[in-house]
Design a protein around this motif. Structure first.
Motif, short mmCIF file in Angstrom:
data_model
loop_
_atom_site.label_atom_id
_atom_site.label_comp_id
_atom_site.label_asym_id
_atom_site.label_seq_id
_atom_site.Cartn_x
_atom_site.Cartn_y
_atom_site.Cartn_z
N LEU A 127 0.86 -1.19 0.00
CA LEU A 127 0.00 0.00 0.00
C LEU A 127 0.89 1.24 0.00
N THR A 128 1.39 1.58 -1.16
CA THR A 128 2.47 2.57 -1.28
C THR A 128 2.04 4.01 -1.04
N ALA A 129 0.73 4.27 -0.97
CA ALA A 129 0.25 5.63 -0.71
C ALA A 129 -0.40 5.76 0.66
N LEU A 130 -0.36 4.71 1.47
CA LEU A 130 -1.07 4.70 2.75
C LEU A 130 -0.45 5.68 3.73
N LYS A 131 -1.28 6.56 4.27
CA LYS A 131 -0.83 7.55 5.24
C LYS A 131 -1.43 7.33 6.63
N ASP A 132 -2.67 6.88 6.68
CA ASP A 132 -3.38 6.75 7.94
C ASP A 132 -3.93 5.33 8.08
N LEU A 133 -3.46 4.61 9.10
CA LEU A 133 -3.86 3.22 9.32
C LEU A 133 -4.36 3.05 10.74
N SER A 134 -5.55 2.45 10.88
CA SER A 134 -6.14 2.21 12.21
C SER A 134 -6.45 0.73 12.37
N LEU A 135 -5.81 0.10 13.36
CA LEU A 135 -5.98 -1.34 13.60
C LEU A 135 -6.30 -1.64 15.06
N GLN A 136 -6.80 -0.66 15.78
CA GLN A 136 -7.11 -0.89 17.19
C GLN A 136 -8.09 -2.05 17.35
N ASP A 137 -7.97 -2.74 18.49
CA ASP A 137 -8.87 -3.85 18.84
C ASP A 137 -8.77 -5.02 17.88
N ASN A 138 -7.56 -5.26 17.36
CA ASN A 138 -7.23 -6.48 16.64
C ASN A 138 -6.19 -7.25 17.45
N PRO A 139 -6.20 -8.59 17.42
CA PRO A 139 -5.19 -9.35 18.17
C PRO A 139 -3.75 -8.98 17.80
N VAL A 140 -3.53 -8.56 16.55
CA VAL A 140 -2.17 -8.31 16.08
C VAL A 140 -1.50 -7.15 16.81
N VAL A 141 -2.27 -6.24 17.38
CA VAL A 141 -1.66 -5.08 18.04
C VAL A 141 -0.88 -5.50 19.29
N ARG A 142 -1.10 -6.75 19.78
CA ARG A 142 -0.37 -7.24 20.94
C ARG A 142 0.88 -8.01 20.54
N SER A 143 1.17 -8.07 19.25
CA SER A 143 2.36 -8.78 18.78
C SER A 143 3.63 -8.05 19.17
N TYR A 144 4.71 -8.79 19.31
CA TYR A 144 6.01 -8.22 19.65
C TYR A 144 6.46 -7.26 18.56
N ARG A 145 6.82 -6.04 18.94
CA ARG A 145 7.28 -5.00 18.02
C ARG A 145 6.27 -4.74 16.89
N TYR A 146 4.98 -4.76 17.24
CA TYR A 146 3.91 -4.52 16.27
C TYR A 146 4.10 -3.19 15.54
#
Length: 324
Positions: free
Chosen positions: A197-216
């Protein structure tokens, strides 16, 4: 059941005009020139024939009971369509809306994003919080995904039980992605998608299991060349450059480590032997415990040279032994 008809539109428009001015009246010719139609919160369950309103650019039909998208083929000038908070189960009959720029379908019963292959000017798609059955998740039909990858700038897919963002690979125009409250948990899978996603500026992923990953956070920043805001927190240019440099150095170290050949393999590689035999030799020399051959190299200045008479004595003893 309440059906949206021209009579209903005329009545609503007359009421609005009356509230603004008691002296003004609206004739049908003026109604046909309508560009904005507000029919939200009207308990509408069915869209009737509105073909006389060919100039419509914006239609508000949110907060009704609509179960099927239909009878919008006439609206070739439409740029904004609001259909959130209805009972729609399928994205259909949208192919004629070739000038549509913003489509709002949040809070419906949609499982598949489809029927958008002709909407090449669509810039925003809001399809958050669908009422999805257990065991299902929102997905993208490939033809629609291909079209969206070339035009879509804003996408909201929050709350749709999604476990992966693979369907979004190659969305090169996407600037804003809202994917909160899903089931995304695979860090490697996520970073692979985000890196495309080469133009992505704003990303929101709150309340997904992945946000607890090491060095997410570090991993996502390192895999994006354009990210400015991650989960509501600013990503500075300095931070992004540092994380990308760290990623490259880590990759280089891994490559160098992987390229080292074990000494046993290096020695046996020059021998013209079957692979299994080469491995046996390598293990015997370098891996097996117990006595091993050792070769010591004596410097030239420490070499012992026997005197000629000692050599002769050895020859004499050998001759006597033969005679005996």
């Amino acid at each position: 059941m309440v059906k949206l008809t021209t009579d209903m539109v005329e009545k609503k428009c007359s009421q609005i005009l009356t509230r603004k001015s008691l002296s003004k009246t609206m004739n049908k010719e003026d109604l046909w020139k309508l560009t904005h139609l507000h029919m939200n919160d009207m308990f509408i369950s069915n869209i009737g024939n509105l073909a006389v309103y060919k100039n419509l650019k914006v239609i508000h039909l949110q907060n009704n009971n609509i179960s099927k998208i239909k009878n919008l083929d006439f609206a070739c000038h439409l740029t904004h369509l609001y259909l959130q908070h209805n009972a729609i189960t399928k994205m259909e009959n949208l192919e004629s809306l070739q000038n549509l720029q913003k489509l709002y379908l949040g809070h419906n019963n949609i499982i598949v994003v489809e029927g958008l292959e002709n909407l090449k000017k669509l810039q925003e798609l809001h399809i958050e919080n669908q009422r999805i059955p257990s065991g299902e998740s929102l997905c993208f039909e490939p033809r629609s995904a291909l079209t969206l990858s070339m035009c879509l700038k804003g996408l909201d897919i929050s709350g749709n039980k999604m476990t992966s963002l693979k369907d979004l690979v190659g969305f090169h125009e996407l600037n804003i992605l809202e994917a909160k409250n899903n089931l995304i948990g695979d860090m490697d899978d996520l970073t692979t998608t985000i890196s495309t996603l080469t133009a992505l500026k704003d990303l929101s992923l709150q309340d997904n299991p992945v946000v607890r990953s090491y060095r997410y956070r570090e991993n996502l920043i390192a895999n994006s060349i354009s990210l400015v805001n991650l989960d509501g927190k600013i990503v500075s240019d300095v931070c992004r450059r540092f994380m990308r440099r760290f990623k490259m150095e880590k990759h280089n170290r891994h490559t160098r480590k992987a390229s080292k050949v074990p000494l046993g393999d290096d020695i046996t590689s020059s021998l013209n032997l079957p692979p299994a035999f080469k491995k046996s030799i390598s293990r015997a020399i370098f891996q097996q415990p117990g006595p091993q051959f050792s070769i010591s190299i004596i410097p030239e200045n420490q070499l012992q040279i026997f005197p000629p008479w000692k050599s002769g004595e050895r020859k004499m003893k050998g001759s006597l032994a033969n005679i005996a």
